[in-house]
Design an enzyme around this catalytic site. Structure first.
Site, PDB file in Angstrom:
ATOM      1  N   ASP A  15      22.073  -6.663   9.123  1.00  0.00           N
ATOM      2  CA  ASP A  15      23.313  -6.980   9.834  1.00  0.00           C
ATOM      3  C   ASP A  15      23.873  -5.733  10.529  1.00  0.00           C
ATOM      4  O   ASP A  15      23.597  -4.605  10.117  1.00  0.00           O
ATOM      5  CB  ASP A  15      24.333  -7.534   8.834  1.00  0.00           C
ATOM      6  CG  ASP A  15      25.368  -8.411   9.512  1.00  0.00           C
ATOM      7  OD1 ASP A  15      25.254  -8.655  10.733  1.00  0.00           O
ATOM      8  OD2 ASP A  15      26.299  -8.869   8.822  1.00  0.00           O
ATOM      9  N   GLU A  62      21.816 -20.538  11.696  1.00  0.00           N
ATOM     10  CA  GLU A  62      23.150 -20.536  12.324  1.00  0.00           C
ATOM     11  C   GLU A  62      23.166 -19.694  13.610  1.00  0.00           C
ATOM     12  O   GLU A  62      24.023 -19.879  14.467  1.00  0.00           O
ATOM     13  CB  GLU A  62      24.212 -19.962  11.370  1.00  0.00           C
ATOM     14  CG  GLU A  62      24.518 -20.819  10.149  1.00  0.00           C
ATOM     15  CD  GLU A  62      23.438 -20.770   9.078  1.00  0.00           C
ATOM     16  OE1 GLU A  62      22.762 -19.728   8.954  1.00  0.00           O
ATOM     17  OE2 GLU A  62      23.246 -21.791   8.382  1.00  0.00           O
ATOM     18  N   ASN A  63      22.240 -18.746  13.728  1.00  0.00           N
ATOM     19  CA  ASN A  63      22.271 -17.803  14.860  1.00  0.00           C
ATOM     20  C   ASN A  63      21.978 -18.465  16.214  1.00  0.00           C
ATOM     21  O   ASN A  63      22.263 -17.862  17.267  1.00  0.00           O
ATOM     22  CB  ASN A  63      21.311 -16.632  14.632  1.00  0.00           C
ATOM     23  CG  ASN A  63      21.792 -15.638  13.591  1.00  0.00           C
ATOM     24  OD1 ASN A  63      20.997 -14.959  12.940  1.00  0.00           O
ATOM     25  ND2 ASN A  63      23.112 -15.520  13.412  1.00  0.00           N
TER      26      ASN A  63
END
Ligand code: IPE
Ligand code: IPE
Ligand code: MG
Length: 223
Positions: A15, A62-63
């Site tokens: 991240d 989700e990306n």
């Protein structure tokens, strides 16, 4: 306690690429480019540390909701990553992919990325050193729903053993250390089943800055 009779499994939630770029006044896409370069560097370090499995979260289910140009850039970087076959072979690293099957109704992975993944897996299949598993279009919840559904249809029904046997990669060992970069103290939708019992290493360093020293600090948790 971790089982030290088998090689260590380190899993990274990569991240902070966007924030790394933002701090330098660069577009987010430059952060993703640097993040991919850093992964290539870290693979070399991990091999030297004798890590058995390195699993990285490259792109989540989700990306896909991110802006189209950013998604396209990240797709291209996965094509590049899976194209690093010469480097992987030099390091004796076998690459795997974990994610939603390409033939599932929700899957959106374009054919050129599917082909890059398939080719990298085939071209590194005989390597016997570290296993690098890239999570792309991966979601822990989707994986568990699919595994539970398959277990339910099996003769023994839904048991922990049946769920384990029906995960996307049943041979992926339990995670020993789960890393999350960029100061987010959250687990994310990553390896929810496999990371049960894992030590967790949180660091403020954004993914492009996660280097060998950072990896060593994560490994201290299981040393
Ligand atoms: C991680 O970096 C890469 C992906 C999720 C693909 P981010 O893009 O999430 O970076 P931040 O969290 O916005 O800094
Ligand atoms: C986690 O990063 C997913 C990957 C590293 C691929 P995100 O930035 O997408 O996660 P959230 O939304 O902050 O949990
Ligand atoms: Mg993020």
């Amino acid at each position: 306690m971790p089982d030290r009779t088998r090689p260590l499994h380190v899993a990274c939630i990569m991240d902070g690429n966007g924030r790394w770029a933002g701090r330098r006044g660069l577009p987010r896409t430059d952060g993703h480019t640097e993040g991919e370069e850093n992964l290539a560097r870290l693979v070399r370090v991990a091999v030297r540390r004798d890590i058995g499995h390195l699993t990285v979260f490259g792109f989540s289910t989700e990306n896909w909701r991110r802006p189209r140009p950013e998604v396209r850039h990240i797709l291209g970087l996965h094509e590049k990553l899976f194209g690093r076959v010469a480097e992987l072979n030099e390091l004796d690293v076998r690459i795997q992919w974990i994610g939603r099957p390409f033939d599932s109704p929700e899957a959106k992975t374009p054919r050129y990325v599917q082909r890059a993944i398939g080719k990298a897996i085939a071209d590194t299949a005989s390597n016997t050193g570290m296993v690098l598993t890239v999570a792309f279009d991966y979601g822990g919840r989707s994986e568990l729903v699919a595994a539970t559904e398959k277990a339910r249809r099996s003769s023994g029904g839904v048991t922990p053993e049946a769920i384990s046997a029906n995960l996307y990669l049943p041979d992926l060992p339990p995670v020993d250390v789960l890393v999350r970069t960029s100061g987010e103290h959250r687990v994310s939708n990553f390896l929810l089943w496999q990371a049960a019992g894992a030590a967790i290493y949180f660091t403020d360093a954004p993914w492009p800055d996660f280097d060998g020293d950072e990896l060593d600090r994560a490994l201290e948790l299981v040393g």
